[in-house]
Design a protein around this motif. Structure first.
Motif: not given
Ligand SMILES: CC(C)(COP(=O)(O)OP(=O)(O)OC[C@H]1O[C@@H](n2cnc3c(N)ncnc32)[C@H](O)[C@@H]1OP(=O)(O)O)[C@@H](O)C(=O)NCCC(=O)NCCS
Length: 177
Positions: A90-98, A125-133
Motif C-alpha cells: 500500500x501507499x506510500x510504497x510499491x514494487x515495480x515489475x516489467x 498515486x501517492x508513492x514516496x518510494x518504489x522497490x524492485x527485485x
C-alpha cells in the motif's frame, strides 16, 4: 483514501502507457511465450499460453486500484510491446515489475517507460518510494533501474522464478521520489 488519476494514459517520446484490455491477450501471449522473456521474471510461467494471458488480464479486472497499477506499453507502429506493473504494497510504497518483448530489447524503451511510470506514481498515486527485485543474472534490468534512478538497498534474497521452478539470487533496489 484519495486517489486521483489512477490509470491515466502516460506519454513518453516513443510509447504510450495505457490501461490493459482483454483484447491484448493474443499479443501478450505471443511475446511472453518466448522463454528469454519469462526466464528472468518471477511470475511469468513457461510455456505461456493464451489462457495464461487471459487469466493475467482477468485478474486485473478485480485489482485494488490502491494496491496495483498495470500499464500496457503501446508503440505507435508495433502495438503492445510490453507490460509494466506496480504491485504488492500500500501507499506510500510499491514494487515495480516489467517485461518487454524480445524484438524490442536494447533500444532504451523500458528505461523510458519506467521513468514515466515513476513520475506518475510519485505525482498522482501517492508513492514516496518504489522497490524492485532483480535477479543477479539480469544485468539489463539492473541497467534500466540504475538509469531510472534506483539505488541498491543491500538486501539480497532468493526469488522464486516460476518459469524455471527454482529460487535464484536477487538484489533489492529502491527509488525515492
Ligand atoms: C530487462 C528489460 C525490460 C530491458 O528492457 P530494454 O528496453 O532492453 O532496456 P533498455 O534498452 O532501456 O536498457 C537496457 C540496458 O541494459 C544494458 N544491457 C543489456 N544487456 C546487458 C548485459 N548482458 N550486460 C550488461 N548490460 C546489459 C544495455 O546496454 C542497456 O544499457 P545502456 O542503455 O546503458 O547501454 C528486457 O530485457 C526484458 O524484458 N527482459 C525480460 C524480462 C525481465 O527481465 N524483466 C525484468 C525483471 S526484474
Amino acid at each position: 483514501m484519495l486517489h486521483v488519476n489512477v490509470q491515466p494514459v502516460l506519454e513518453t517520446p516513443r510509447l504510450q502507457l495505457r490501461s490493459l484490455r482483454l483484447s491484448d491477450a493474443p499479443r501478450i501471449a505471443a511475446l511472453c511465450a518466448d522463454f528469454e522473456v519469462a526466464r528472468t521474471t518471477a511470475r511469468i510461467p513457461h510455456p505461456y499460453t493464451l489462457a495464461d494471458a487471459e487469466a493475467f488480464l482477468a485478474s486485473g479486472e478485480t485489482q485494488d486500484p490502491d494496491l496495483e497499477a498495470r500499464f500496457a506499453l503501446d508503440h505507435p507502429v508495433e502495438g503492445l510491446v510490453g507490460v509494466l506493473s506496480f504491485f504488492g504494497e500500500p501507499a506510500p510504497a510499491t514494487e515495480i515489475g516489467y517485461w518487454l518483448g524480445r524484438p524490442y530489447w536494447g533500444a532504451g524503451l523500458m528505461t523510458e517507460a519506467v521513468t514515466a511510470a515513476l513520475a506518475w506514481a510519485a505525482r498522482d498515486w501517492g508513492r514516496t518510494h518504489v522497490r524492485a527485485w532483480r535477479l543477479d543474472e539480469n544485468p539489463a534490468s539492473d541497467a534500466v533501474l540504475v538509469k531510472a534512478g534506483f539505488l541498491y538497498t543491500g538486501e539480497r534474497r532468493q526469488t522464486l522464478v516460476t518459469s524455471r521452478g527454482e529460487a535464484l539470487p536477487s538484489r533489492g533496489m529502491i527509488w525515492l521520489a
